[in-house]
Design a protein around this motif. Structure first.
Motif, PDB file in Angstrom:
ATOM      1  N   THR A 184     -94.143  46.091  39.106  1.00  0.00           N
ATOM      2  CA  THR A 184     -93.397  46.256  40.350  1.00  0.00           C
ATOM      3  C   THR A 184     -93.677  47.630  40.952  1.00  0.00           C
ATOM      4  OG1 THR A 184     -91.638  44.829  39.510  1.00  0.00           O
ATOM      5  CG2 THR A 184     -91.066  46.270  41.364  1.00  0.00           C
ATOM      6  N   TYR A 185     -93.954  48.597  40.083  1.00  0.00           N
ATOM      7  CA  TYR A 185     -94.132  49.985  40.523  1.00  0.00           C
ATOM      8  C   TYR A 185     -95.581  50.461  40.422  1.00  0.00           C
ATOM      9  CZ  TYR A 185     -89.090  49.964  40.239  1.00  0.00           C
ATOM     10  OH  TYR A 185     -87.781  49.657  40.431  1.00  0.00           O
ATOM     11  N   TYR A 186     -96.267  50.101  39.367  1.00  0.00           N
ATOM     12  CA  TYR A 186     -97.630  50.598  39.155  1.00  0.00           C
ATOM     13  C   TYR A 186     -98.394  49.614  38.284  1.00  0.00           C
ATOM     14  CZ  TYR A 186     -94.920  52.256  35.168  1.00  0.00           C
ATOM     15  OH  TYR A 186     -94.054  52.312  34.104  1.00  0.00           O
ATOM     16  N   MET A 187     -99.720  49.724  38.337  1.00  0.00           N
ATOM     17  CA  MET A 187    -100.568  48.849  37.528  1.00  0.00           C
ATOM     18  C   MET A 187    -101.186  49.651  36.391  1.00  0.00           C
ATOM     19  SD  MET A 187    -100.293  45.848  38.836  1.00  0.00           S
ATOM     20  CE  MET A 187    -101.701  44.909  38.274  1.00  0.00           C
ATOM     21  N   GLU A 188    -101.936  48.937  35.536  1.00  0.00           N
ATOM     22  CA  GLU A 188    -102.608  49.617  34.439  1.00  0.00           C
ATOM     23  C   GLU A 188    -103.514  50.718  34.968  1.00  0.00           C
ATOM     24  OE1 GLU A 188    -101.447  45.691  32.668  1.00  0.00           O
ATOM     25  OE2 GLU A 188    -102.236  46.369  34.586  1.00  0.00           O
ATOM     26  N   GLY A 189    -103.602  51.804  34.212  1.00  0.00           N
ATOM     27  CA  GLY A 189    -104.423  52.934  34.620  1.00  0.00           C
ATOM     28  C   GLY A 189    -105.897  52.587  34.678  1.00  0.00           C
ATOM     29  N   LEU A 197     -94.314  60.155  37.599  1.00  0.00           N
ATOM     30  CA  LEU A 197     -94.696  59.043  38.452  1.00  0.00           C
ATOM     31  C   LEU A 197     -95.591  59.624  39.541  1.00  0.00           C
ATOM     32  CD1 LEU A 197     -94.377  56.023  39.133  1.00  0.00           C
ATOM     33  CD2 LEU A 197     -92.394  56.654  40.542  1.00  0.00           C
ATOM     34  N   GLU A 198     -96.853  59.206  39.565  1.00  0.00           N
ATOM     35  CA  GLU A 198     -97.838  59.799  40.471  1.00  0.00           C
ATOM     36  C   GLU A 198     -97.967  59.002  41.761  1.00  0.00           C
ATOM     37  OE1 GLU A 198    -102.680  60.597  40.807  1.00  0.00           O
ATOM     38  OE2 GLU A 198    -101.850  59.565  39.049  1.00  0.00           O
ATOM     39  N   ARG A 199     -98.012  59.716  42.877  1.00  0.00           N
ATOM     40  CA  ARG A 199     -98.361  59.102  44.157  1.00  0.00           C
ATOM     41  C   ARG A 199     -99.787  59.502  44.498  1.00  0.00           C
ATOM     42  NH1 ARG A 199     -95.441  56.788  47.952  1.00  0.00           N
ATOM     43  NH2 ARG A 199     -93.461  57.602  47.149  1.00  0.00           N
ATOM     44  N   ILE A 239     -99.049  48.174  30.372  1.00  0.00           N
ATOM     45  CA  ILE A 239     -97.682  48.183  30.902  1.00  0.00           C
ATOM     46  C   ILE A 239     -96.972  46.887  30.505  1.00  0.00           C
ATOM     47  CG2 ILE A 239     -98.250  49.701  32.818  1.00  0.00           C
ATOM     48  CD1 ILE A 239     -98.243  47.332  34.668  1.00  0.00           C
ATOM     49  N   PRO A 240     -95.645  46.959  30.335  1.00  0.00           N
ATOM     50  CA  PRO A 240     -94.908  45.783  29.854  1.00  0.00           C
ATOM     51  C   PRO A 240     -94.678  44.750  30.946  1.00  0.00           C
ATOM     52  CG  PRO A 240     -93.418  47.639  30.148  1.00  0.00           C
ATOM     53  CD  PRO A 240     -94.800  48.158  30.387  1.00  0.00           C
ATOM     54  N   ARG A 241     -94.888  43.515  30.576  1.00  0.00           N
ATOM     55  CA  ARG A 241     -94.473  42.362  31.375  1.00  0.00           C
ATOM     56  C   ARG A 241     -93.777  41.430  30.393  1.00  0.00           C
ATOM     57  NH1 ARG A 241     -99.595  43.787  33.147  1.00  0.00           N
ATOM     58  NH2 ARG A 241     -99.839  44.103  35.399  1.00  0.00           N
ATOM     59  N   VAL A 242     -92.501  41.715  30.151  1.00  0.00           N
ATOM     60  CA  VAL A 242     -91.731  41.003  29.136  1.00  0.00           C
ATOM     61  C   VAL A 242     -90.576  40.295  29.825  1.00  0.00           C
ATOM     62  CG1 VAL A 242     -90.433  41.208  26.994  1.00  0.00           C
ATOM     63  CG2 VAL A 242     -92.336  42.772  27.441  1.00  0.00           C
ATOM     64  N   LEU A 259     -99.118  54.018  43.387  1.00  0.00           N
ATOM     65  CA  LEU A 259     -98.353  54.700  42.346  1.00  0.00           C
ATOM     66  C   LEU A 259     -98.977  54.442  40.985  1.00  0.00           C
ATOM     67  CD1 LEU A 259     -94.623  54.060  43.383  1.00  0.00           C
ATOM     68  CD2 LEU A 259     -96.219  55.815  44.184  1.00  0.00           C
ATOM     69  N   TRP A 260     -98.931  55.467  40.143  1.00  0.00           N
ATOM     70  CA  TRP A 260     -99.424  55.367  38.770  1.00  0.00           C
ATOM     71  C   TRP A 260     -98.405  56.027  37.836  1.00  0.00           C
ATOM     72  CZ3 TRP A 260    -103.906  52.637  38.549  1.00  0.00           C
ATOM     73  CH2 TRP A 260    -104.780  52.674  39.634  1.00  0.00           C
ATOM     74  N   ASN A 261     -98.398  55.596  36.600  1.00  0.00           N
ATOM     75  CA  ASN A 261     -97.618  56.264  35.554  1.00  0.00           C
ATOM     76  C   ASN A 261     -98.594  57.211  34.850  1.00  0.00           C
ATOM     77  OD1 ASN A 261     -96.216  56.941  33.147  1.00  0.00           O
ATOM     78  ND2 ASN A 261     -95.007  55.070  33.316  1.00  0.00           N
ATOM     79  N   THR A 262     -98.448  58.489  35.095  1.00  0.00           N
ATOM     80  CA  THR A 262     -99.505  59.469  34.818  1.00  0.00           C
ATOM     81  C   THR A 262     -98.986  60.628  33.986  1.00  0.00           C
ATOM     82  OG1 THR A 262    -100.624  58.917  36.898  1.00  0.00           O
ATOM     83  CG2 THR A 262    -101.097  61.093  35.974  1.00  0.00           C
ATOM     84  N   ALA A 263     -99.858  61.198  33.174  1.00  0.00           N
ATOM     85  CA  ALA A 263     -99.569  62.460  32.493  1.00  0.00           C
ATOM     86  C   ALA A 263    -100.585  63.495  32.968  1.00  0.00           C
ATOM     87  CB  ALA A 263     -99.641  62.297  30.979  1.00  0.00           C
ATOM     88  N   VAL A 264    -100.080  64.604  33.463  1.00  0.00           N
ATOM     89  CA  VAL A 264    -100.923  65.717  33.905  1.00  0.00           C
ATOM     90  C   VAL A 264    -101.035  66.706  32.748  1.00  0.00           C
ATOM     91  CG1 VAL A 264    -101.248  67.513  35.641  1.00  0.00           C
ATOM     92  CG2 VAL A 264    -100.050  65.392  36.244  1.00  0.00           C
ATOM     93  N   VAL A 265    -102.250  67.132  32.447  1.00  0.00           N
ATOM     94  CA  VAL A 265    -102.491  68.069  31.341  1.00  0.00           C
ATOM     95  C   VAL A 265    -102.897  69.409  31.939  1.00  0.00           C
ATOM     96  CG1 VAL A 265    -103.790  68.517  29.233  1.00  0.00           C
ATOM     97  CG2 VAL A 265    -103.159  66.165  29.839  1.00  0.00           C
TER      98      VAL A 265
END
Length: 305
Positions: free
Chosen positions: A209-214, A167-169, A199-202, A177-183
């Motif tokens: 609530t936490y992050y938006m699309e990258g 979880l990236e700040r 991201i899911p909106r189901v 905030l982003w949902n991120t992968a660091v390489v």
């Protein structure tokens, strides 16, 4: 994923089917049979001591006359949280670092070149709670946060490319905030990052609530061991998402996820295999294991359980 008394689909089939039938069923389910690897005894012993399962398989390729084989060893980690979800944030992160360090040590014994952890591996998968605190406190910088620095040391020590989904700040843009992968390269240098772009909106489950699309598109990272990409979690449901990583040159596409068995166990392995077939590349589907209990009981938007 399933209850402890039901270990796995494979074990169920092996228990109840004669060998000839088992081979045919596995051929229909999985395609060409993979070769199970003889892993180093010290790696198996270390895994047993660390209380995690270790398996290895080879995908055979046709031999060429003029070129030697290019072997790439990929490690996929499906971990559980070692401390309760209500434990202090710093202690949870530290405990996960220690556990992952032990797992990576075993991967290094097996000659792994590229290793990938599951989605948001440094925290419980708390995005289903819709609570801000303490879960947003797990967010950290992708460039110089403690987890990235930790992974840089692992990469350099073991000559191993590390894919670290966190979880990236984003401090440069107002603590977004982003949902991120660091390489991270096998040299320890940061090659870059990629962000979850679906991201899911189901129902009332909404990860925005936490992050938006990258906002980084579909990056592919050139490593010493091949070109890799990371299609984070919910992106697996979108065929064109896989396609774009492939068009951009990926040899291997990782899909680090966190999803529950009842909802997705029948889907996520098949989606990754279909993507590999459609896009002529290797795909690596990763989930997490174990059960996670949160301090407050979940409710739906209408207040029901």
């Amino acid at each position: 994923m399933a209850e402890p008394e039901w270990e796995s689909l494979e074990q169920c089939l092996e228990k109840h089917l004669p060998p000839a039938d088992l081979r045919e069923v596995k051929r229909l389910l999985y395609g060409k049979e993979t070769r199970k690897l003889d892993l180093p005894s010290r790696a198996l012993e270390s895994a047993a001591e660390g209380d995690f399962e270790l398996q290895g398989y080879a995908f055979e390729a046709a031999e060429e006359q003029l070129r030697g084989p290019r072997t790439v060893r990929v490690g996929l980690v499906q971990n559980r949280i070692p401390l309760p979800a209500e434990a202090p944030v710093a202690k949870q992160v530290s405990a996960l670092h220690r556990r992952i360090e032990a797992i990576v040590e075993v991967a290094a014994m097996c000659g792994v070149n590229i290793i990938c952890f599951q989605e948001a591996w440094t925290m419980p998968f708390a995005f289903c709670t819709r609570e801000k605190l303490p879960w947003t406190e797990f967010a950290e910088s992708a460039e110089d946060g403690p987890t990235t620095r930790f992974c840089q040391k692992l990469a350099k020590k073991h000559n191993m490319v590390v894919v670290s989904p966190i979880l990236e700040r984003d401090g440069e843009h107002g603590d977004v905030l982003w949902n991120t992968a660091v390489v991270i390269s096998n040299s320890g240098a940061i090659l870059g990052k990629t962000r979850k772009n679906h991201i899911p909106r189901v129902g009332d489950f909404n990860e925005s609530t936490y992050y938006m699309e990258g906002n980084l598109g579909h990056p592919v990272f050139q490593t010493q061991f091949g070109r890799i990409a990371v299609n984070i979690c919910y992106g697996r449901h979108h065929p064109l998402n896989w396609f774009m990583y492939s068009v951009n040159g990926a040899d291997i596409i990782f899909n680090p996820s966190a999803t529950i068995g009842a909802l997705s166990e029948s889907m996520w392995p098949i989606e990754a295999r279909n993507a590999a077939i459609a896009n002529h590349c290797f795909t690596c589907a990763i989930n997490r294991v174990g059960k996670e209990y949160f301090p407050h009981e979940f409710t739906s938007g209408d207040g029901k359980k």
